[in-house]
Structure formats: C-alpha cells, structure tokens
Motif scaffolding. Structure first.
Motif, mmCIF file in Angstrom:
data_model
loop_
_atom_site.group_PDB
_atom_site.id
_atom_site.type_symbol
_atom_site.label_atom_id
_atom_site.label_comp_id
_atom_site.label_asym_id
_atom_site.label_seq_id
_atom_site.Cartn_x
_atom_site.Cartn_y
_atom_site.Cartn_z
ATOM 1 N N ASN A 121 0.856 -1.184 0.000
ATOM 2 C CA ASN A 121 0.000 0.000 0.000
ATOM 3 C C ASN A 121 0.896 1.240 0.000
ATOM 4 O OD1 ASN A 121 -1.431 2.238 1.168
ATOM 5 N ND2 ASN A 121 -2.886 0.852 2.125
ATOM 6 N N GLU A 122 0.632 2.171 -0.907
ATOM 7 C CA GLU A 122 1.470 3.372 -0.998
ATOM 8 C C GLU A 122 1.538 4.154 0.306
ATOM 9 O OE1 GLU A 122 0.294 6.823 -3.249
ATOM 10 O OE2 GLU A 122 -1.825 6.436 -2.890
ATOM 11 N N LYS A 123 0.529 4.055 1.134
ATOM 12 C CA LYS A 123 0.488 4.802 2.399
ATOM 13 C C LYS A 123 1.266 4.114 3.520
ATOM 14 C CE LYS A 123 -2.378 7.967 0.877
ATOM 15 N NZ LYS A 123 -1.929 9.307 0.588
ATOM 16 N N ASN A 124 1.707 2.888 3.286
ATOM 17 C CA ASN A 124 2.435 2.142 4.320
ATOM 18 C C ASN A 124 3.927 2.490 4.224
ATOM 19 O OD1 ASN A 124 3.358 0.329 6.212
ATOM 20 N ND2 ASN A 124 2.169 -1.389 5.420
ATOM 21 N N ALA A 125 4.243 3.706 4.673
ATOM 22 C CA ALA A 125 5.606 4.231 4.556
ATOM 23 C C ALA A 125 6.629 3.389 5.322
ATOM 24 C CB ALA A 125 5.652 5.687 5.033
ATOM 25 N N ALA A 126 6.250 2.888 6.477
ATOM 26 C CA ALA A 126 7.200 2.084 7.264
ATOM 27 C C ALA A 126 7.582 0.814 6.509
ATOM 28 C CB ALA A 126 6.602 1.734 8.623
ATOM 29 N N LYS A 144 -4.866 3.918 -7.645
ATOM 30 C CA LYS A 144 -6.087 3.667 -6.884
ATOM 31 C C LYS A 144 -6.466 2.179 -6.915
ATOM 32 C CE LYS A 144 -7.844 8.344 -7.489
ATOM 33 N NZ LYS A 144 -6.679 8.937 -8.125
ATOM 34 N N GLY A 145 -5.474 1.339 -6.802
ATOM 35 C CA GLY A 145 -5.686 -0.102 -6.896
ATOM 36 C C GLY A 145 -6.259 -0.748 -5.656
ATOM 37 N N ILE A 146 -6.264 -0.037 -4.524
ATOM 38 C CA ILE A 146 -6.775 -0.602 -3.278
ATOM 39 C C ILE A 146 -7.882 0.299 -2.737
ATOM 40 C CG2 ILE A 146 -6.208 -1.265 -0.906
ATOM 41 C CD1 ILE A 146 -3.292 -1.536 -1.797
ATOM 42 N N ALA A 147 -9.024 -0.300 -2.437
ATOM 43 C CA ALA A 147 -10.085 0.421 -1.733
ATOM 44 C C ALA A 147 -9.678 0.463 -0.261
ATOM 45 C CB ALA A 147 -11.426 -0.271 -1.911
ATOM 46 N N ALA A 148 -9.431 1.657 0.234
ATOM 47 C CA ALA A 148 -8.923 1.818 1.597
ATOM 48 C C ALA A 148 -10.006 1.589 2.631
ATOM 49 C CB ALA A 148 -8.341 3.225 1.756
ATOM 50 N N PRO A 149 -9.610 1.004 3.784
ATOM 51 C CA PRO A 149 -10.585 0.880 4.881
ATOM 52 C C PRO A 149 -11.103 2.269 5.246
ATOM 53 C CG PRO A 149 -8.584 -0.358 5.379
ATOM 54 C CD PRO A 149 -8.307 0.460 4.148
ATOM 55 N N GLY A 150 -12.386 2.409 5.391
ATOM 56 C CA GLY A 150 -12.965 3.700 5.748
ATOM 57 C C GLY A 150 -13.292 4.572 4.546
ATOM 58 N N GLY A 152 -12.315 5.720 0.170
ATOM 59 C CA GLY A 152 -11.251 6.235 -0.664
ATOM 60 C C GLY A 152 -10.414 5.119 -1.268
ATOM 61 N N PHE A 153 -9.419 5.532 -2.013
ATOM 62 C CA PHE A 153 -8.560 4.590 -2.714
ATOM 63 C C PHE A 153 -7.105 5.004 -2.560
ATOM 64 C CE2 PHE A 153 -12.651 4.519 -4.771
ATOM 65 C CZ PHE A 153 -12.896 3.163 -4.921
ATOM 66 N N VAL A 154 -6.214 4.026 -2.585
ATOM 67 C CA VAL A 154 -4.781 4.285 -2.545
ATOM 68 C C VAL A 154 -4.113 3.444 -3.623
ATOM 69 C CG1 VAL A 154 -4.732 4.886 -0.095
ATOM 70 C CG2 VAL A 154 -4.341 2.532 -0.787
ATOM 71 N N ASP A 155 -2.929 3.872 -4.032
ATOM 72 C CA ASP A 155 -2.180 3.132 -5.036
ATOM 73 C C ASP A 155 -1.608 1.853 -4.437
ATOM 74 O OD1 ASP A 155 -2.692 5.303 -6.644
ATOM 75 O OD2 ASP A 155 -0.596 5.884 -6.910
ATOM 76 N N ASP A 156 -1.551 0.820 -5.255
ATOM 77 C CA ASP A 156 -0.897 -0.437 -4.896
ATOM 78 C C ASP A 156 0.461 -0.416 -5.590
ATOM 79 O OD1 ASP A 156 -0.650 -2.889 -3.690
ATOM 80 O OD2 ASP A 156 -2.093 -3.914 -4.969
#
Length: 168
Positions: A121-126, A144-150, A152-156
């Motif tokens: 997940n692009e948001k998983n910086a760690a 926008k390959g992942i439907a985020a929990p809660g 919206g979408f994030v890149d895979d």
C-alpha cells in the motif's frame, strides 16, 4: 531469535498472528478479518505443507510471518512473490524482520530464485522503507488499486529486488 520455514504444526500460531495483524494494521492487507474468519484451515495448512510459510520466533513465540511462493510455470521459476508479511509490534526494531525476510529469500535463492516481488500500500511508509533497506525498488503501481478501509482509494505499489540474471 530464529527464523525458519513453518510447518503444519505452526498452523494455530500462524492463523493467530495473521488475525492479530488484520486487527492491528488493517491498511497493510488487502483482506479483512471477516475474509480470514470465513477461510477454513485447510488452504492455510496446504500452504504450510508446501513450505511457503516462514516465521521468525522469539523462543517459541511467533513474532513475524510471511508467505513466499511462485507461479506454477517453469518460465517463472526464477521469480518469487512475497505476501502476507507481518511483524508483531514487539518484534519491530529488533532485527526480526530482516532475519525473516533474509532467511526466506536465501532459501529461495538457493532454489534458483533471482527476482523477488511484492505489493505494498502506498500509504504504508514504514513497510516501504523497510523493503527499500532490503534492496527492493518500486517498479510499478496500480493507480487507486486498493479500496482503503474507511473509504477512498490508494495506489498499490509493486516492488522488486532483483539479482543478476544468469544466461541459460
């Protein structure tokens, strides 16, 4: 601390850690706790019996786990996919994650693997930073390959660690 291939005898510990991971870091996985709760033990036991599961232990306690596998085609035998990677918060910053990844990839390399791929997940910086320290580099992404929990979408993001190819 030690890392090793998991066996079917590790099924309960693997499933417990995976379920904890889905609660503690839901953004890090593409499945939900409900998906895992609906999955019977048999497919997980089969994966462990094939030697695809790896774990890192502190004493008898499973602190981290991953799955490393390949597609069932000879032309992909040099490529391994890493997924379901998770390290319990108690193991973070201890070297356990490096030990786990290094052990699994070393065994795969011994078996002929030259490419290691994973999605993050692009948001998983760690996690992305950790993978980069191990030599992985971003090679692509699904917008926008992942439907985020809660919502919206994030890149895979696809990352690869490549060793030099040997000519046949």
């Amino acid at each position: 601390m030690h890392a090793r291939q998991l066996t079917v005898a590790d099924l309960a510990a693997y499933r417990a850690l995976h379920r904890f991971a889905l609660q503690e870091a839901p953004f890090a996985f593409v499945e939900t706790l409900a998906n895992d709760d609906a999955r019977p033990d048999a497919p997980i036991a089969d994966m462990l019996a094939r030697g695809e599961g790896w774990g890192v232990f502190e004493g008898e306690r499973l602190l981290g786990k991953l799955v490393i596998d390949t597609l069932p085609y000879a032309c992909f035998s040099h490529t391994r996919w890493l997924h379901a990677i998770y390290l319990h918060p108690d193991g973070r910053g201890t070297g356990a994650g490096v030990m786990l990844m290094t052990a699994a990839m070393a065994q795969a390399q011994h078996e002929g693997a030259l490419r290691f791929l994973l999605w993050v997940n692009e948001k998983n910086a760690a996690a992305r930073g950790f993978y980069e320290k191990l030599g992985f580099r971003e090679i692509g992404r699904v917008d926008k390959g992942i439907a985020a929990p809660g919502g919206g979408f994030v890149d895979d993001v696809m990352m690869c660690r490549a060793l030099p190819l040997r000519e046949a």
